[in-house]
Structure formats: structure tokens, C-alpha cells
Design a protein around this motif. Sequence first.
Motif, PDB file in Angstrom:
ATOM      1  N   PRO A  22      25.800  31.563 -57.453  1.00 54.26           N
ATOM      2  CA  PRO A  22      24.778  31.021 -56.549  1.00 54.26           C
ATOM      3  C   PRO A  22      23.665  32.005 -56.198  1.00 54.26           C
ATOM      4  O   PRO A  22      22.494  31.622 -56.115  1.00 54.26           O
ATOM      5  CB  PRO A  22      25.563  30.621 -55.294  1.00 54.26           C
ATOM      6  N   VAL A  23      24.004  33.272 -56.010  1.00 54.70           N
ATOM      7  CA  VAL A  23      22.999  34.279 -55.662  1.00 54.70           C
ATOM      8  C   VAL A  23      22.007  34.439 -56.808  1.00 54.70           C
ATOM      9  O   VAL A  23      20.790  34.432 -56.605  1.00 54.70           O
ATOM     10  CB  VAL A  23      23.677  35.630 -55.313  1.00 54.70           C
TER      11      VAL A  23
ATOM     12  N   SER B 157      22.533  29.007 -64.306  1.00 53.38           N
ATOM     13  CA  SER B 157      23.808  28.331 -64.556  1.00 53.38           C
ATOM     14  C   SER B 157      23.624  27.032 -65.334  1.00 53.38           C
ATOM     15  O   SER B 157      24.573  26.528 -65.932  1.00 53.38           O
ATOM     16  CB  SER B 157      24.540  28.053 -63.249  1.00 53.38           C
ATOM     17  N   ALA B 158      22.408  26.503 -65.367  1.00 55.80           N
ATOM     18  CA  ALA B 158      22.148  25.266 -66.117  1.00 55.80           C
ATOM     19  C   ALA B 158      22.226  25.497 -67.622  1.00 55.80           C
ATOM     20  O   ALA B 158      22.158  24.539 -68.393  1.00 55.80           O
ATOM     21  CB  ALA B 158      20.794  24.694 -65.725  1.00 55.80           C
TER      22      ALA B 158
ATOM     23  N   MET C  26      24.951  26.410 -68.917  1.00 56.69           N
ATOM     24  CA  MET C  26      26.288  25.875 -69.192  1.00 56.69           C
ATOM     25  C   MET C  26      26.363  24.396 -68.852  1.00 56.69           C
ATOM     26  O   MET C  26      26.925  23.616 -69.606  1.00 56.69           O
ATOM     27  CB  MET C  26      27.342  26.641 -68.383  1.00 56.69           C
ATOM     28  N   LEU C  27      25.871  24.035 -67.689  1.00 53.44           N
ATOM     29  CA  LEU C  27      25.919  22.650 -67.191  1.00 53.44           C
ATOM     30  C   LEU C  27      24.582  22.326 -66.542  1.00 53.44           C
ATOM     31  O   LEU C  27      23.942  23.212 -65.992  1.00 53.44           O
ATOM     32  CB  LEU C  27      27.007  22.507 -66.109  1.00 53.44           C
ATOM     33  N   PRO C  28      24.192  21.056 -66.538  1.00 60.29           N
ATOM     34  CA  PRO C  28      22.972  20.703 -65.795  1.00 60.29           C
ATOM     35  C   PRO C  28      23.150  21.098 -64.334  1.00 60.29           C
ATOM     36  O   PRO C  28      24.260  21.079 -63.800  1.00 60.29           O
ATOM     37  CB  PRO C  28      22.892  19.182 -65.934  1.00 60.29           C
ATOM     38  N   GLY C  29      22.044  21.449 -63.694  1.00 57.71           N
ATOM     39  CA  GLY C  29      22.152  21.898 -62.308  1.00 57.71           C
ATOM     40  C   GLY C  29      20.987  21.472 -61.448  1.00 57.71           C
ATOM     41  O   GLY C  29      19.894  21.199 -61.946  1.00 57.71           O
TER      42      GLY C  29
ATOM     43  N   PRO D 177      22.762  26.032 -55.063  1.00 56.57           N
ATOM     44  CA  PRO D 177      22.698  25.669 -56.472  1.00 56.57           C
ATOM     45  C   PRO D 177      24.030  25.051 -56.892  1.00 56.57           C
ATOM     46  O   PRO D 177      25.095  25.589 -56.578  1.00 56.57           O
ATOM     47  CB  PRO D 177      22.479  27.006 -57.190  1.00 56.57           C
ATOM     48  N   LEU D 178      23.967  23.915 -57.582  1.00 61.66           N
ATOM     49  CA  LEU D 178      25.177  23.196 -57.962  1.00 61.66           C
ATOM     50  C   LEU D 178      25.073  22.639 -59.373  1.00 61.66           C
ATOM     51  O   LEU D 178      24.011  22.173 -59.780  1.00 61.66           O
ATOM     52  CB  LEU D 178      25.413  22.010 -57.015  1.00 61.66           C
ATOM     53  N   ALA D 179      26.196  22.652 -60.060  1.00 65.08           N
ATOM     54  CA  ALA D 179      26.282  21.906 -61.315  1.00 65.08           C
ATOM     55  C   ALA D 179      26.279  20.425 -60.950  1.00 65.08           C
ATOM     56  O   ALA D 179      26.724  20.038 -59.859  1.00 65.08           O
ATOM     57  CB  ALA D 179      27.563  22.260 -62.054  1.00 65.08           C
TER      58      ALA D 179
END
Length: 146
Positions: free
Chosen positions: A16-17, A33-34, A36-39, A56-58
Motif C-alpha cells: 500500500p505504501v 500492484s496492478a 499483478m491484479l487490476p487495482g 490501494p486495493l486489488a
Amino acid sequence: MSATRAFARTAPYVVPVLDRAVHRLTGGKVLPSARMLPGVILTATGARSGLPRRTPLACMPQEDGGWLLIGSNFGRPGHPSWTGNLLVHPEAEVNWQGRDIPVRARLLSGAERERAWRDALAFWPPYAAYQARIGRQIRLFRLERR
């Protein structure tokens, strides 16, 4: 690797940081992180503080333009705080691909949750490992544009 306990111990402090910093520096154009996965970056009102909280979230983009959020907390015991915020204040905003979009969150339950959980496992199998090592049921939220 993402299903391991070591990842669950370190990722919540690093991912998240890094996501927030890069997202801010690129004007919402890049979310590491997107890769690896959409975010999305979720901005929800804090349940206790009433202040905006950016997380921030997947996510799983849905065909109708909404999103499914999975409150896995990397397979750690407690629910992530953003889920509690959405329970108290379901009106929020997501930044999706550099655009701010107002949304309304709805906690899924029953058959709707079961269908969404199957979809989430097909989308990202490590969610099964996360669920297996915790006693709580992972919260699933459907975000709909408002």
C-alpha cells in the motif's frame, strides 16, 4: 508466493505504501500492484474519524462497469479497516485508471456472495489459501457507480 504467510506478514506494510506513493507521483496513471491484479484507490470515509481514507486495493472489474472488492487482508486474522469504513459509510470514490468515480458499496451475502466468491477464486486462487488460514469470513463488496 502471494499465498504464503511470509507475504501476508510483509505485503500489508510495503504494497500500500508503494502504491500510494507511485499513484500520487504519476497523477493516478500508475499503480504498481496492478501489474499483478487490476487495482483501484478507494477513498472511503473513516468509520470513527469521519476523515477520508485512501487505500490501494486489488479489484475485480465487473462487466457492468462496477467492481468487486475482496477484504482478504492478505489472509491475516482481522477484517481490513476499509471494510469497516464501507459498512458505516457506503458512499465512496475509486480512482480507476486515473479517473475519480463516485461509487456506492454493498456487502454481499447469501447466494450472491457465493457466486462472487467462486468468481474471485477463479480470478485469483490465492484467496482460497487466505480464507483457509483465518477464522473469519472474508468480506466481499460490490461497488456500483453512482
